[in-house]
Design a protein around this motif. Structure first.
Motif, short mmCIF file in Angstrom:
data_model
loop_
_atom_site.label_atom_id
_atom_site.label_comp_id
_atom_site.label_asym_id
_atom_site.label_seq_id
_atom_site.Cartn_x
_atom_site.Cartn_y
_atom_site.Cartn_z
N UNK A 91 -24.09 65.44 7.76
CA UNK A 91 -23.46 66.55 8.49
C UNK A 91 -23.66 67.85 7.72
N UNK A 92 -24.26 68.84 8.40
CA UNK A 92 -24.63 70.07 7.71
C UNK A 92 -23.40 70.82 7.20
N UNK A 93 -23.43 71.27 5.94
CA UNK A 93 -22.26 71.91 5.33
C UNK A 93 -21.76 73.14 6.10
N UNK A 94 -22.67 73.94 6.66
CA UNK A 94 -22.21 75.15 7.36
C UNK A 94 -21.44 74.78 8.64
N UNK A 95 -21.81 73.65 9.27
CA UNK A 95 -21.07 73.20 10.45
C UNK A 95 -19.68 72.73 10.04
N UNK A 96 -19.62 71.99 8.94
CA UNK A 96 -18.35 71.51 8.40
C UNK A 96 -17.42 72.69 8.14
N UNK A 97 -17.97 73.79 7.58
CA UNK A 97 -17.15 74.97 7.28
C UNK A 97 -16.82 75.76 8.54
N UNK A 98 -17.85 76.07 9.35
CA UNK A 98 -17.64 76.89 10.53
C UNK A 98 -16.59 76.32 11.47
N UNK A 99 -16.63 75.02 11.66
CA UNK A 99 -15.73 74.38 12.63
C UNK A 99 -14.42 73.92 11.98
N UNK A 100 -14.27 74.21 10.69
CA UNK A 100 -13.02 73.91 9.96
C UNK A 100 -12.59 72.46 10.20
N UNK A 101 -13.50 71.55 9.95
CA UNK A 101 -13.25 70.16 10.29
C UNK A 101 -12.14 69.52 9.45
N UNK A 102 -11.99 69.97 8.22
CA UNK A 102 -10.89 69.44 7.41
C UNK A 102 -9.55 69.86 8.01
N UNK A 103 -9.48 71.10 8.44
CA UNK A 103 -8.26 71.61 9.09
C UNK A 103 -7.96 70.83 10.36
N UNK A 104 -9.02 70.40 11.04
CA UNK A 104 -8.86 69.70 12.31
C UNK A 104 -8.78 68.18 12.16
N UNK A 105 -8.51 67.73 10.94
CA UNK A 105 -8.13 66.33 10.76
C UNK A 105 -9.14 65.41 10.10
N UNK A 106 -10.31 65.93 9.72
CA UNK A 106 -11.30 65.02 9.14
C UNK A 106 -11.04 64.82 7.64
N UNK A 107 -10.94 63.58 7.25
CA UNK A 107 -10.75 63.22 5.85
C UNK A 107 -11.83 62.23 5.46
N UNK A 108 -12.45 62.45 4.30
CA UNK A 108 -13.55 61.60 3.85
C UNK A 108 -13.18 60.90 2.55
#
Length: 577
Positions: A91-108
């Motif tokens: 998963x491309x890092x800029x997509x991870x940041x732009x879409x704020x995936x951690x804020x929206x619940x993604x945990x790795x």
């Protein structure tokens, strides 16, 4: 079929599971700016960027659950599986940041170590069989490799650095469309200027490679064994590395082009760690859920159980929306398809709207797949002879990609040869993962979910025969019997399974040919030729219809780049009018 009925032992009996839930967030409208066909991760990425760009967007997913191949399902009561895709890295890092995936619940959950290859060998002097354990610490890796070859242990850090340099050079190509060749050669002045800009990522890639351009050319064209044989002498190390050169691909370590598949699997990063792979909490559906949450936060509509029947094509030959299986029409300015090129152009698009030559070209796309995914629920951890854990507690190796039947390249080649002859491999290549070791949300206490990504299995059996339930059971039993040799007691720990052959992957997830990449990742189907040499910029022959799935550049894996690039192409076209 095994992939349709799932059972678990309940007080000595077998009980079926039948649970289907549907969540409605809003009512589907009749008009949107953009319609996305398919709620796979790339379609959701495209939706998020289109909605952020001010276009009212809707995602229409055929199944009852979002995610496409990046999906979590409770297919056995109490056990939650990453049913198809099972690891995250690309998963491309800029997509991870732009879409704020951690804020929206993604945990790795990060894995370290990450690769474990146990041997099948006679016990000598009471010692356990040998194994190879690889992780992030080079000193520990060298210690492990030195059990087989001190020369290889010394060469390994240089090889990894070399591979990282080649992989990093590709990154500019992942986040941009391929070069606009037609614009450069046939376009007017302004299109030629724009086409020159499209060559910038390719130039950046070349500059990053520098003197390594010949090495890059070799690794993407050569059999991976040609390269590995030059670097290493120990069979377990070569075979372990070779598995990443064939995973998901109908190729062998001795086939030309297998080197690129290896490169594709090492070019990601996770939590800023290059080449790292991890488990998403709740399974791979956690990625799709986070992307969907991001898209919804900007106002996108997302629906499940909305089966698109056909793309609506106007009298002027442009896409104007879609019609659902129930006859409902949804109109839009653009349509983006997250389906495979085959499904998009052979099933969803009116054939009268496409030229015979284009349809013929679509028919030639290679979707050959060797993969059967087996999801297994167990009531205890596998206890490997090569790394015994008699107390039942997880060892470091349990969090890894566990490579079974992968201790020699000859074994891999024999498995491939079986498949070429229309037979499931008698000694299949197995990549086992046990994400519940790190993620306790996936299974009941003391139990675990086991993912088996197995190769090589043909789409059709000898004589063109379709898979039967007996064939599935026989293949799964063969795989389990091999695991039993490495980890005695595994078979008795099984409480349920889900066997997905290539035809099952096609039927359930819409993966043509069962191919997890939406088309083979061979050189003739990459970059300027993905999915076709005259259609590599996400735009189809029908104005307003775009491909946003893994069948477009840069290809398969939970990457998000096809969705991102397609969304930018659609927005640029709408801006130009």
């Amino acid at each position: 079929m095994a992939s349709q009925v799932w059972r678990i032992r309940t007080r000595g009996a077998l009980a079926p599971l039948v649970t289907v839930k549907r969540t409605i967030y809003s009512t589907v409208k009749t008009h949107y700016d953009a319609v996305i066909i398919g709620g796979g991760h790339n379609g959701l990425v495209a939706a998020a960027y289109l909605q952020k760009g001010g276009l009212k967007t809707v995602v229409l997913e055929r199944r009852h659950v979002l995610g496409g191949a990046a999906v979590s399902e409770e297919i056995i009561p109490g056990f939650h599986f990453s049913r198809c895709s099972y690891l995250l890295s690309l998963l491309r890092p800029h997509i991870y940041r732009d879409l704020e995936l951690k804020k929206h619940g993604m945990k790795v959950y990060m894995r370290d170590p990450h690769a474990f290859t146990p041997m099948l060998e006679d016990v000598v002097g009471g010692l356990p069989p040998r194994s190879l354990l690889l992780g992030s610490r080079l000193d520990m890796n060298q210690m492990e490799i030195s059990k087989f070859s001190k020369k290889d242990a010394k060469a390994y850090p240089e090889f990894i650095a070399h591979l990282d340099n080649l992989a990093e050079a590709i990154h500019p190509l992942l986040d941009s469309p391929p070069v606009d060749i037609a614009g450069l050669t046939e376009g007017g002045f302004w299109r030629r200027i724009a086409a020159l800009r499209s060559a910038t990522p390719l130039i950046q890639c070349g500059l990053k490679l520098g003197k390594n351009i010949p090495d890059f050319y070799e690794i993407i064209t050569a059999p991976i064994m040609k390269i590995l044989n030059r670097w290493f002498e120990s069979e377990p190390l070569r075979a372990t590395l070779a598995t990443d050169a064939v995973i998901g691909a109908m190729t062998s370590p001795n086939s030309p082009g297998s080197g690129y598949v290896l490169l594709h699997h090492v070019m990601g990063e996770l939590e800023k760690e290059k080449g790292a792979w991890g488990y998403v909490e709740g399974g791979m559906g956690g990625v799709s859920k986070a992307i969907a949450n991001s898209a919804r936060s900007h106002g996108a509509d997302i629906f499940t159980e909305m089966d698109v029947h056909q793309v609506l094509v106007a009298s002027d030959g442009s896409a104007k929306g879609v019609v659902l299986k129930d006859g409902t029409e949804i109109h839009s300015r653009v349509v983006l398809s997250n389906a495979t090129p085959h499904v998009t152009f052979k099933t969803l698009t009116p054939q009268s709207a496409l030229s015979p030559s284009f349809i013929k070209a679509v028919d030639q796309i290679d979707y050959t797949s060797p993969v059967t995914k087996i999801n297994v629920a167990v009531d205890k951890l596998p206890n490997f002879l090569a790394a015994p854990t008699p107390d039942g507690k997880p060892g470091p190796h349990h969090q890894c990609s566990i490579h079974l039947n992968c201790e020699s390249v000859e074994v891999l080649q024999m498995a491939y040869n079986d498949c070429l002859e229309g037979r499931p491999s008698s000694r299949p290549m197995l990549e086992m993962t046990i994400p519940s070791v790190l993620d306790p949300t996936l299974a009941p206490p003391g139990c675990h979910v086991v993912s088996l990504f197995s190769q090589f299995t043909p789409y059709s059996l000898e004589g063109g025969r379709a898979w039967t339930e007996q064939d599935r059971e026989s293949y799964a039993d063969s795989a389990f019997s091999w695991i039993e040799q490495y980890a005695p007691g595994f078979k008795s720990s099984i409480v349920g399974k889900d066997v997905l052959t290539p035809p099952d992957l096609e039927r359930i997830f819409g993966l043509t040919g069962g191919n997890i990449f939406h088309g083979a990742m061979s050189l003739d189907q990459l970059y300027l030729a993905r999915p076709l040499p005259f259609m590599s910029d996400y735009r189809s022959p029908i104005k307003g219809l775009y491909l946003c799935g893994s069948g477009s550049h840069p290809g398969g894996g939970v990457m998000g780049s096809p969705g991102w690039n397609a969304a930018l192409a659609a927005m640029a076209d709408l801006k130009r009018g």
